[in-house]
Design an enzyme around this catalytic site. Structure first.
Site, PDB file in Angstrom:
ATOM      1  CG  HIS A 177     -13.749  34.964 -27.153  1.00  0.00           C
ATOM      2  ND1 HIS A 177     -14.989  34.683 -26.645  1.00  0.00           N
ATOM      3  CD2 HIS A 177     -12.953  33.919 -26.795  1.00  0.00           C
ATOM      4  CE1 HIS A 177     -14.956  33.510 -26.013  1.00  0.00           C
ATOM      5  NE2 HIS A 177     -13.733  33.033 -26.091  1.00  0.00           N
TER       6      HIS A 177
ATOM      7  CB  THR B  85     -11.956  42.619 -26.284  1.00  0.00           C
ATOM      8  OG1 THR B  85     -11.560  43.696 -27.131  1.00  0.00           O
ATOM      9  CG2 THR B  85     -10.811  41.623 -26.119  1.00  0.00           C
TER      10      THR B  85
ATOM     11  CD  GLU C 199     -12.274  37.773 -25.080  1.00  0.00           C
ATOM     12  OE1 GLU C 199     -12.430  38.513 -26.075  1.00  0.00           O
ATOM     13  OE2 GLU C 199     -13.211  37.335 -24.381  1.00  0.00           O
TER      14      GLU C 199
ATOM     15  CG  HIS D  22     -18.003  33.345 -27.556  1.00  0.00           C
ATOM     16  ND1 HIS D  22     -18.022  34.416 -26.704  1.00  0.00           N
ATOM     17  CD2 HIS D  22     -18.551  32.305 -26.863  1.00  0.00           C
ATOM     18  CE1 HIS D  22     -18.552  34.037 -25.545  1.00  0.00           C
ATOM     19  NE2 HIS D  22     -18.888  32.776 -25.622  1.00  0.00           N
TER      20      HIS D  22
ATOM     21  CG  ASP E  38     -17.314  37.014 -29.410  1.00  0.00           C
ATOM     22  OD1 ASP E  38     -18.437  36.630 -29.075  1.00  0.00           O
ATOM     23  OD2 ASP E  38     -16.274  36.718 -28.785  1.00  0.00           O
TER      24      ASP E  38
HETATM   25 ZN   LIG Z   1     -16.669  35.955 -26.805  1.00  0.00          ZN
END
Ligand SMILES: [Zn+2]
Length: 283
Positions: free
Chosen positions: A58, A60, A122, A170, A180
């Site tokens: 991901h 952020t 993340e 993601h 993302d």
């Molecule tokens: Zn995400």
């Protein structure tokens, strides 16, 4: 199953402040309280694997400070946070034995709700920004941040035996909701490091020339995306939901143009990636 005697401490129970041996004799509370039954661990089944089947990346979309606040104090979390500091710091926010709340409503290869079966990473990155030339785009990931991320992915994938096609963004597992880690994320660096598959350029060029003369129907794109793992409509129409899945694929493998429009290069990339992988070489 086992008749192996339990260790003596396991037979002692604390009951309401007093203690009782398994035989019912009252005794003092000198030994620590043991709450579970005795377990015999001599035997191990071969039929088992890690509960972790996927690794999800991901961005952020926030600063480091805000990312830490959100990921530690709100109902969203990830196992790891890779900072944009110099040098980057890798924070572990959730133990790998625990479920982190990063994937949400998600699917890949027919498996759904992937929080339960994944590790989430993340990466601190602002996501969509206004670029230097005034246009809208996505912020780049500093090379040092990717250099820190690669060994982290390698370590997690090795320990949990995560297959390359299950190291995902993601946007791959939730293409209707998420973009993302975005088109600026250098997936090819992960391929160069041997972590994910990458379509061979020569094969893509050959097939692209073919598809330029006859672009497949939307149903072909839907089937090809589904074969790779995406959750995609199968009605044969090029609707907005299908376009979002195509865009997710393009962001990863052809980030220069990710408008969700089917084209010859996208078809070629899909076909090469959908081909069966060569058999794994013996250890
Ligand atoms: Zn995400």
């Amino acid at each position: 199953m086992s008749n192996r005697p339990a260790p003596s401490t396991a037979r002692r129970r604390c009951l309401g402040g007093a203690c009782a041996l398994a035989g019912g004799l009252l005794a003092g509370c000198a030994a620590p309280a043991i709450t579970g039954p005795a377990i015999d661990t001599r035997y191990h089944a071969v039929g088992q694997d890690s509960r972790v089947q996927f690794l999800i990346l991901h961005f952020t979309g926030e600063s480091l400070a805000d990312s830490l606040t959100i990921l530690t104090r709100q109902n969203v979390s990830a196992h790891y946070l890779v900072s944009d500091e110099t040098p980057p710091v890798i924070y572990r926010l959730v133990d790998e034995t625990q479920r982190a709340w990063h994937a949400g409503d998600s699917a890949w290869q027919g498996q759904t709700m992937l929080n339960a079966s994944s590790i989430g990473i993340e990466i601190v990155n602002p996501g969509p920004v206004t670029l230097a030339d005034g246009s809208r785009g996505f912020a780049p990931f500093p090379p040092a941040q990717i250099a820190a991320l690669i060994p982290l992915i390698r370590d997690i994938a090795a320990r949990h035996h995560i297959a390359p096609e299950r190291i995902l963004g993601h946007s791959d597992i939730a293409p209707q909701r998420k973009v993302d880690p975005g088109p600026a994320f250098p997936w090819q660096r992960l391929a160069d490091a041997g972590l994910i598959r990458w379509p061979a350029a020569a094969q893509v060029a050959l097939l692209q020339a073919h598809y330029q003369t006859a672009l497949p129907e939307p149903a072909w794109f839907q089937q090809a995306l589904a074969r790779i793992g995406y959750a995609v409509p199968d009605h044969g129409a090029l609707d907005p939901a299908t376009r979002r899945v195509i865009a997710a694929f393009q962001m990863k493998y052809r980030p220069a143009l990710h408008d969700g429009t089917p084209d010859a290069e996208t078809a070629a990339l899909l076909q090469v990636l959908g081909q069966p992988q060569p058999a794994a070489s013996p250890p």
